[in-house]
Structure formats: C-alpha cells, structure tokens
Write an enzyme that holds these catalytic residues in place. Structure first.
Site, PDB file in Angstrom:
ATOM      1  N   ILE A   1       4.748 -11.138  -9.690  1.00 48.10           N
ATOM      2  CA  ILE A   1       5.572 -11.494  -8.527  1.00 48.10           C
ATOM      3  C   ILE A   1       6.177 -12.895  -8.719  1.00 48.10           C
ATOM      4  CG2 ILE A   1       5.571 -11.885  -6.022  1.00 48.10           C
ATOM      5  CD1 ILE A   1       3.292  -9.705  -5.907  1.00 48.10           C
TER       6      ILE A   1
ATOM      7  N   ARG B   1      -1.674 -14.688  -0.164  1.00 44.29           N
ATOM      8  CA  ARG B   1      -2.797 -14.435   0.732  1.00 44.29           C
ATOM      9  C   ARG B   1      -3.052 -15.683   1.572  1.00 44.29           C
ATOM     10  NH1 ARG B   1      -2.105  -9.933   0.257  1.00 44.29           N
ATOM     11  NH2 ARG B   1      -3.477  -8.248  -0.373  1.00 44.29           N
TER      12      ARG B   1
ATOM     13  N   GLU C   1      -5.644 -13.015   9.725  1.00 43.92           N
ATOM     14  CA  GLU C   1      -4.693 -12.012  10.239  1.00 43.92           C
ATOM     15  C   GLU C   1      -5.384 -11.018  11.147  1.00 43.92           C
ATOM     16  OE1 GLU C   1      -2.542 -10.171   6.998  1.00 43.92           O
ATOM     17  OE2 GLU C   1      -2.106 -12.109   6.143  1.00 43.92           O
TER      18      GLU C   1
ATOM     19  N   HIS D   1       3.127 -10.129   7.542  1.00 43.77           N
ATOM     20  CA  HIS D   1       2.682  -9.541   6.265  1.00 43.77           C
ATOM     21  C   HIS D   1       3.628  -8.410   5.835  1.00 43.77           C
ATOM     22  CE1 HIS D   1      -1.141  -8.956   3.619  1.00 43.77           C
ATOM     23  NE2 HIS D   1      -0.077  -8.518   2.979  1.00 43.77           N
TER      24      HIS D   1
HETATM   25  C1  8YV Z   1       0.315  -4.704   1.392  1.00 43.27           C
HETATM   26  C2  8YV Z   1      -0.109  -6.725  -0.102  1.00 43.27           C
HETATM   27  O1  8YV Z   1       1.102  -4.670   2.512  1.00 43.27           O
HETATM   28  O2  8YV Z   1      -0.234  -5.392  -2.029  1.00 43.27           O
HETATM   29  C3  8YV Z   1      -0.652  -6.367  -1.435  1.00 43.27           C
HETATM   30  O3  8YV Z   1      -1.535  -7.099  -1.925  1.00 43.27           O
HETATM   31  O4  8YV Z   1      -0.403  -7.725   0.426  1.00 43.27           O
HETATM   32  C4  8YV Z   1       0.835  -5.830   0.582  1.00 43.27           C
HETATM   33  O5  8YV Z   1       1.704  -5.262  -0.350  1.00 43.27           O
HETATM   34  C5  8YV Z   1      -1.110  -4.638   1.792  1.00 43.27           C
HETATM   35  O6  8YV Z   1      -1.975  -5.187   0.891  1.00 43.27           O
HETATM   36  C6  8YV Z   1      -1.468  -3.204   1.997  1.00 43.27           C
HETATM   37  O7  8YV Z   1      -2.839  -2.964   1.907  1.00 43.27           O
END
Ligand code: 8YV
Length: 328
Positions: free
Chosen positions: A164, A247, A276, A294
């Site tokens: 990412i 996070r 959250e 999120h």
């Molecule tokens: C999701 C995310 O929305 O993939 C991840 O780590 O934070 C997000 O893409 C979320 O985790 C879904 O469980």
C-alpha cells in the site's frame, strides 16, 4: 440458509458480505451467514470456533488467545476478510494448529486512493468546505476564503513501504509531482525503491522531521503500537499533516489530539482509530481533522474481490492445498 449436508464444511461468516461472495460461500460450503449483520460477541465467536470447520472473520472480531483457547476447538482455518489481521492472535491460532489467511493485493489500490483522498481533503479543507456549504454559511466566493495548503510538489513521508505504501508513493510522485521519502525496517528491494523514485531515511524520526505530509502504512504489531506518540509528533513540522489509514493503534490518539490542540502540527486525516468506532471526542470538534469510518477498502469492486480471495483460501485449505495467503 442451507440445510446442513454431511459432506459440506461448515463455515461461519461473521458479517454480511457482498451478495456475490455470500452466494459463492453458500455454493461451496455449509455457510452460516450473519443475516442481520450484528457484530459477533465473544461467546458467538467461541461458539463458532467450537462448531464450524472454518471461520471467516473481519476486523470487528477480536480473536484473542483467550477466545482461541476454547474447548473443544473444531475450526481448522481462519480466512480473514482483510489484509490486516492484528485482531487475530496469530501465534495463539498457530499454537492450536489453526491456519490463518488474509486478503492482500486486491485492496491495495483502493486503500492507496483513500490515503490520497485524506491528504487532499485535509490539506485543501474539503471536509470543512463541505460542512460550510451544507450549513448554509457560504456567502460567496472571495480571494481569501478557506485557503488551504498546496499538495503538489511537497514532500510526502511514508512510514512503511509495503504494497500500500508503494501504491501511495506511485500516486504521489506521478500524480502530484511529490518528493517521496520513507522509512521501513524491511524495505523492498533497491530496484523497486529506485523505480518508485523514493528516498530512504534511516529512521522514522528522520522522515517526520522532513515531510510536509506523513502517511502511515505499517502493520499494527506490538512494535508499531503508538509509534506516533507525543515525542514523534513534536518532531513534525508545524505545517505538516498526519495521514493514517493503516491501523488506529499506530498513533497515540490522545497525544495526537493534544498536538492538534496545541498547533504542534497543522492537521490530520484519519480513517482508523484506536478504539473504533469510538473517536477521541476532541477530534470530533476540530475543523483541521478529516475523519472517515474505516473506508480504505470500501468499494464494491474491492469488497467483492476480498471475499472471493477469502473464499479461494478456504477452498484451497479444505482440498488440502496450501492456501495462497497463509499468514500463520
Ligand atoms: C477492511 C482493512 O475494511 O484489510 C484491512 O486490513 O483495514 C480493511 O480493508 C477490514 O479489515 C475488513 O475486515
């Protein structure tokens, strides 16, 4: 939804998923779906671990060592929906012989887009401007109204240059002509870094001192918990912005609220939070903070792809093949 058939594996799915994914799961497994989409309680998670062969959880399910200690344990595979899996005690799962998988790759682009959106929104006062128009407060254009901060050509500091982080670097450099600096304790190969035109820095502190925008792209681990604390916020430029769609745990949210109140930094764009869905109340009142629920991977396309990737992992596991995305 379907009558149990002895030849079919039981898979508990903890949240509603896009229809195409639920249909696929129901075709291949005895899928126990969550029709009303309520967040699972600890006892529902424990019950799933006792009664299913596979579990498909999300970030809202805390699969702690204590929860994973259930007896008797029937689940053999946890196919997480999401790339981040800090809500799962992977070591405890491994210790109990449970395989854990995640869903990388498919959400990289949308999550990178979300980071860029946060950067633009906070620098160009997008959220504030929207509130201004909707509230009826706008009296018309004027040269000095709601001036923001230029993004193009500035220095972007990335903490973490994984999939990412690299996608954000690419957008920032090629879309906005930004200079990209980064720190990552496990950097990608030098050729990848060179192709991105990103410049390494030997510490997070060095990135923070130099960047106009700091964007976080590390996993949440014990080592990265509160990586951005009061001391590190104080290293940032007074005009700099902090972006976090990785996070919440990576940032000490109380210290961030204090830094914003004191003008230590100029603003923040946040898609994730320490507790959250709770948000530190002071942040809710700040105009120079953009708060999103999120949304990193929240596109129709990606949420379907994430589900199909989790389905692939379950299918592989149950036919005895190595799941593509095994993380524990
Ligand atoms: C999701 C995310 O929305 O993939 C991840 O780590 O934070 C997000 O893409 C979320 O985790 C879904 O469980």
């Amino acid at each position: 939804m379907s009558a149990a058939r002895p030849d079919r594996r039981v898979v508990v799915v903890t949240r509603r998923l896009p229809a195409a994914v639920e249909e696929g799961l129901a075709r291949e497994f005895d899928a126990r779906l969550n029709a009303d989409d309520h967040p699972f309680s600890k006892s529902e998670l424990e019950n799933a671990l006792r009664t299913a062969d596979g579990l498909l959880p999300t970030v809202t399910d805390r699969l702690t060592a204590q929860v994973l200690a259930v007896e008797p344990l029937r689940v053999r595979v946890i196919a997480n929906y999401g790339v981040g899996f800090n809500h799962i005690d992977a070591a405890a799962a491994k210790g109990r012989g449970v395989v854990v998988t995640n869903t990388p790759d498919v959400l990289t682009d949308d999550t990178a887009d979300d980071a860029i959106m946060l950067m633009l929104m906070v620098a160009r006062r997008g959220g504030e401007g929207e509130r201004h128009v909707r509230s009826g407060a706008w009296t018309g254009w004027r040269p000095t109204h709601m001036l923001g901060t230029r993004v193009s050509g500035k220095t972007l500091g990335l903490v973490g240059l994984g999939r990412i982080g690299r996608a954000v670097a690419h957008r920032a450099r090629h879309g906005f002509g930004m200079r990209v600096i980064f720190h990552d304790p496990y950097p990608p190969p030098a050729a990848v870094v060179a192709e991105l035109g990103a410049e390494p820095r030997s510490s997070v502190d060095d990135v923070l001192r130099e960047a106009d925008f700091v964007s976080l792209h590390s996993p949440a681990t014990p080592e990265t918990r509160h990586l951005i604390d009061a001391r590190r916020l104080a290293l940032m430029k007074r005009g700099a912005f902090l972006i976090n769609n990785a996070r919440g745990d990576i940032v000490d949210e109380t210290a961030l609220a204090a830094a914003l109140t004191q003008g230590t930094i100029a603003g923040a764009g946040l898609d994730v939070f320490e507790r959250e869905p709770a948000v530190t109340p002071d942040l809710l009142a700040m105009e120079n903070v953009v708060l999103l629920p999120h949304l990193g991977s929240a596109t129709e396309e990606t949420r379907v792809a994430m589900g199909l990737r989790a389905l692939d992992n379950l299918r592989a596991f149950f036919v005895g093949a190595p799941p593509r995305d095994r993380v524990a």
